[in-house]
Design a protein around this motif. Structure first.
Motif, PDB file in Angstrom:
ATOM      1  N   LEU A 191       6.985  -8.680   1.557  1.00 41.54           N
ATOM      2  CA  LEU A 191       6.364  -8.770   0.245  1.00 41.54           C
ATOM      3  C   LEU A 191       6.241  -7.366  -0.317  1.00 41.54           C
ATOM      4  O   LEU A 191       5.582  -6.514   0.290  1.00 41.54           O
ATOM      5  CB  LEU A 191       4.977  -9.405   0.330  1.00 41.54           C
ATOM      6  CG  LEU A 191       4.846 -10.751   1.029  1.00 41.54           C
ATOM      7  CD1 LEU A 191       3.393 -11.184   1.042  1.00 41.54           C
ATOM      8  CD2 LEU A 191       5.709 -11.784   0.337  1.00 41.54           C
ATOM      9  N   THR A 192       6.889  -7.117  -1.443  1.00 42.96           N
ATOM     10  CA  THR A 192       6.801  -5.824  -2.101  1.00 42.96           C
ATOM     11  C   THR A 192       5.837  -5.945  -3.276  1.00 42.96           C
ATOM     12  O   THR A 192       5.999  -6.819  -4.135  1.00 42.96           O
ATOM     13  CB  THR A 192       8.177  -5.359  -2.590  1.00 42.96           C
ATOM     14  OG1 THR A 192       9.062  -5.257  -1.460  1.00 42.96           O
ATOM     15  CG2 THR A 192       8.090  -4.010  -3.269  1.00 42.96           C
ATOM     16  N   ILE A 193       4.828  -5.072  -3.298  1.00 37.15           N
ATOM     17  CA  ILE A 193       3.794  -5.097  -4.328  1.00 37.15           C
ATOM     18  C   ILE A 193       3.970  -3.850  -5.183  1.00 37.15           C
ATOM     19  O   ILE A 193       3.619  -2.746  -4.774  1.00 37.15           O
ATOM     20  CB  ILE A 193       2.394  -5.133  -3.703  1.00 37.15           C
ATOM     21  CG1 ILE A 193       2.265  -6.348  -2.779  1.00 37.15           C
ATOM     22  CG2 ILE A 193       1.318  -5.152  -4.785  1.00 37.15           C
ATOM     23  CD1 ILE A 193       0.979  -6.375  -1.988  1.00 37.15           C
ATOM     24  N   PRO A 194       4.544  -3.986  -6.387  1.00 43.38           N
ATOM     25  CA  PRO A 194       4.752  -2.832  -7.256  1.00 43.38           C
ATOM     26  C   PRO A 194       3.440  -2.338  -7.865  1.00 43.38           C
ATOM     27  O   PRO A 194       2.387  -2.971  -7.710  1.00 43.38           O
ATOM     28  CB  PRO A 194       5.699  -3.384  -8.341  1.00 43.38           C
ATOM     29  CG  PRO A 194       6.233  -4.686  -7.808  1.00 43.38           C
ATOM     30  CD  PRO A 194       5.133  -5.210  -6.935  1.00 43.38           C
ATOM     31  N   PRO A 195       3.496  -1.224  -8.593  1.00 43.24           N
ATOM     32  CA  PRO A 195       2.293  -0.731  -9.279  1.00 43.24           C
ATOM     33  C   PRO A 195       1.747  -1.754 -10.276  1.00 43.24           C
ATOM     34  O   PRO A 195       2.475  -2.596 -10.809  1.00 43.24           O
ATOM     35  CB  PRO A 195       2.790   0.535  -9.992  1.00 43.24           C
ATOM     36  CG  PRO A 195       3.982   0.976  -9.199  1.00 43.24           C
ATOM     37  CD  PRO A 195       4.623  -0.281  -8.718  1.00 43.24           C
TER      38      PRO A 195
ATOM     39  N   THR B  48       4.229  -2.488   0.846  1.00 42.85           N
ATOM     40  CA  THR B  48       5.089  -3.518   1.415  1.00 42.85           C
ATOM     41  C   THR B  48       4.372  -4.148   2.598  1.00 42.85           C
ATOM     42  O   THR B  48       3.816  -3.436   3.443  1.00 42.85           O
ATOM     43  CB  THR B  48       6.434  -2.942   1.891  1.00 42.85           C
ATOM     44  OG1 THR B  48       7.050  -2.237   0.819  1.00 42.85           O
ATOM     45  CG2 THR B  48       7.366  -4.049   2.364  1.00 42.85           C
ATOM     46  N   LEU B  49       4.357  -5.488   2.648  1.00 44.77           N
ATOM     47  CA  LEU B  49       3.760  -6.233   3.747  1.00 44.77           C
ATOM     48  C   LEU B  49       4.849  -6.990   4.487  1.00 44.77           C
ATOM     49  O   LEU B  49       5.781  -7.530   3.874  1.00 44.77           O
ATOM     50  CB  LEU B  49       2.718  -7.232   3.238  1.00 44.77           C
ATOM     51  CG  LEU B  49       1.601  -6.726   2.333  1.00 44.77           C
ATOM     52  CD1 LEU B  49       0.667  -7.873   1.969  1.00 44.77           C
ATOM     53  CD2 LEU B  49       0.832  -5.592   2.986  1.00 44.77           C
TER      54      LEU B  49
ATOM     55  N   GLY C  68      15.384  -1.979  -1.762  1.00 45.35           N
ATOM     56  CA  GLY C  68      14.349  -1.851  -2.778  1.00 45.35           C
ATOM     57  C   GLY C  68      13.007  -2.431  -2.392  1.00 45.35           C
ATOM     58  O   GLY C  68      12.176  -2.710  -3.258  1.00 45.35           O
ATOM     59  N   THR C  69      12.760  -2.592  -1.077  1.00 45.88           N
ATOM     60  CA  THR C  69      11.488  -3.158  -0.649  1.00 45.88           C
ATOM     61  C   THR C  69      10.399  -2.104  -0.481  1.00 45.88           C
ATOM     62  O   THR C  69       9.214  -2.451  -0.451  1.00 45.88           O
ATOM     63  CB  THR C  69      11.654  -3.919   0.677  1.00 45.88           C
ATOM     64  OG1 THR C  69      12.074  -3.004   1.702  1.00 45.88           O
ATOM     65  CG2 THR C  69      12.687  -5.026   0.550  1.00 45.88           C
ATOM     66  N   GLN C  70      10.766  -0.825  -0.363  1.00 41.62           N
ATOM     67  CA  GLN C  70       9.790   0.243  -0.162  1.00 41.62           C
ATOM     68  C   GLN C  70       9.731   1.102  -1.421  1.00 41.62           C
ATOM     69  O   GLN C  70      10.334   2.156  -1.510  1.00 41.62           O
ATOM     70  CB  GLN C  70      10.155   1.077   1.063  1.00 41.62           C
ATOM     71  CG  GLN C  70      10.208   0.278   2.344  1.00 41.62           C
ATOM     72  CD  GLN C  70      10.584   1.128   3.542  1.00 41.62           C
ATOM     73  OE1 GLN C  70      10.085   2.239   3.722  1.00 41.62           O
ATOM     74  NE2 GLN C  70      11.484   0.626   4.366  1.00 41.62           N
TER      75      GLN C  70
ATOM     76  N   ILE D 113       3.394   2.328   2.260  1.00 43.55           N
ATOM     77  CA  ILE D 113       2.415   2.625   1.210  1.00 43.55           C
ATOM     78  C   ILE D 113       2.909   3.846   0.447  1.00 43.55           C
ATOM     79  O   ILE D 113       3.361   4.828   1.049  1.00 43.55           O
ATOM     80  CB  ILE D 113       1.019   2.933   1.791  1.00 43.55           C
ATOM     81  CG1 ILE D 113       0.363   1.674   2.339  1.00 43.55           C
ATOM     82  CG2 ILE D 113       0.116   3.561   0.730  1.00 43.55           C
ATOM     83  CD1 ILE D 113      -0.189   0.737   1.294  1.00 43.55           C
ATOM     84  N   HIS D 114       2.845   3.779  -0.874  1.00 44.18           N
ATOM     85  CA  HIS D 114       3.086   4.965  -1.693  1.00 44.18           C
ATOM     86  C   HIS D 114       1.951   5.069  -2.695  1.00 44.18           C
ATOM     87  O   HIS D 114       1.664   4.109  -3.415  1.00 44.18           O
ATOM     88  CB  HIS D 114       4.428   4.889  -2.422  1.00 44.18           C
ATOM     89  CG  HIS D 114       4.720   6.123  -3.228  1.00 44.18           C
ATOM     90  ND1 HIS D 114       5.217   7.273  -2.643  1.00 44.18           N
ATOM     91  CD2 HIS D 114       4.565   6.399  -4.552  1.00 44.18           C
ATOM     92  CE1 HIS D 114       5.374   8.198  -3.578  1.00 44.18           C
ATOM     93  NE2 HIS D 114       4.975   7.692  -4.731  1.00 44.18           N
TER      94      HIS D 114
END
Length: 372
Positions: free
Chosen positions: A149-153, A140-141, A300-302, A109-110
């Motif tokens: 699964l990377t969820i960007p802003p 990231t999940l 690049g996943t985190q 989480i960021h």
């Protein structure tokens, strides 16, 4: 054994376009010796036959009922259920496959990301029907098969379906993506997947063992294959094949706008000094803009940030401590994002403002923390 009559089949069509891994593409990508589950197409799970397979054994493995060999024989028009053609693609209706609930684990989480309007934290589990919103944050999940699964802003994701095929460990995941982006690394351990779909208002994307980016917004959807193969269908045109390092664009109604090779990774200029505060690169022919991302890992996943630029330079945020990875990719006229250039930077400490940006001195460089 007498051949059972084939069951009548109806062509299933989805009003919007469908992106999926087709059997023919899977055969091109993987030799018969590497047979494996191939994901889903429509309402069917796909399996590529390997030596020693029989319909009875496959019915037991995937439907937990060996007597289901007969409907599978009819559906797949097989003469001898004990002599299956090697590398043949079998269809097994998803309705015949027992499934059980699964969970995804938050590994990164960021900033602030919410689940059902409440803050999400590392270690939390996500379940079916949860709604995630990233706002200015990123998450990231990890699924049970190690898919990421990377969820960007700026993204909203609805977990529509989160299960596993009982007794196999194969995941069955369906996500709704009303707006924003999802970057997926599916089945990284090469185990195959039962079903993995990302659904936008205009498209349905089905993948297997693929690195894929999907973007959704008012202008439609964009899809970029970084690894693997895909095929694209819609109700009005023939199948469109999407190969590795290619992307495709659809408008808000699901009509195809075009398919293009991904723009090449930008050539980054060498940093003048180890503590340089600006990154520049050569303009990429055909680019209308650039995506800049900052991540904790080299894949690049985190993610820590993601932004769009029109210029060919960006400040380097060196505040904080430890290594970071900067990713730069060009965007073409259709909005398809290209291949990444990557730069590793070391962050040696610095002052950060309340909005997460570095505090800049009068000479334009970040103010760093000293040791006392």
């Amino acid at each position: 054994m007498m051949k059972s009559p084939s069951l009548p089949g109806a062509l299933r069509r989805i009003p919007s376009c469908v992106i999926l891994l087709s059997a023919s593409l899977a055969l091109l990508a993987y030799p018969a010796a590497q047979a494996r589950p191939l994901g889903a197409q429509g309402n069917d799970f796909l399996y590529q036959v390997e030596p020693g397979d029989t319909l009875e054994a496959l019915a037991q493995r995937y439907t937990q009922n060996p007597n289901n060999w007969r409907p599978l024989q009819n559906l797949n028009q097989i003469a001898d259920p004990y002599r299956l053609a090697i590398a043949k693609i079998l269809r097994i209706p998803l309705s015949m496959i027992p499934r059980q609930s699964a969970r995804a684990t938050v590994t990164h989480i960021h900033g602030q990301v919410t689940r059902n309007e409440k803050p999400l934290q590392v270690g939390d589990t996500v379940e079916a029907d949860d709604i995630l919103r990233s706002g200015q944050g990123a998450a990231t999940l990890a699924l049970e098969d190690s898919s990421l699964l990377t969820i960007p802003p700026g993204t909203e994701v609805q977990i529509r379906h989160l299960q596993t095929f009982r007794g196999t460990g194969l995941t069955d995941t369906v996500l709704n993506l009303p707006h924003g982006s999802v970057e997926s690394l599916v089945a990284p351990n090469d185990t195959g997947v039962g079903r993995f779909e990302i659904r936008t208002p205009a498209t349905v994307t089905g993948v297997r063992g693929t690195r894929l980016r999907v973007h959704s917004g008012e202008a439609g959807s964009r899809h970029e294959v970084l690894h693997g193969l895909a095929a694209i269908e819609n109700a009005t045109s023939a199948e469109q094949k999407l190969t590795q390092d290619h992307g495709t664009a659809y408008d808000g109604t699901g009509s195809l706008l075009g398919t293009e090779a991904l723009l090449p990774a930008p050539v980054l200029d060498p940093l003048g000094t180890p503590n340089a505060s600006t990154l520049t690169w050569a303009a990429v022919p055909g680019a209308t803009g650039y995506r800049i991302q900052l991540a904790l890992d080299a894949v690049g996943t985190q993610l820590e940030s993601s932004q769009l630029l029109t210029q060919t330079h960006t400040p380097l945020n060196r505040s904080g401590i430890g290594a970071r990875y900067v990713f730069v990719r060009a965007i073409d006229r259709l909005g398809i994002e290209g291949s990444n250039a990557m730069l590793r930077i070391e962050r040696t400490g610095g002052l950060i403002s309340t909005d997460g940006r570095p505090v800049i001195s009068s000479d334009g460089t970040p103010i760093r923390l000293g040791h006392y």
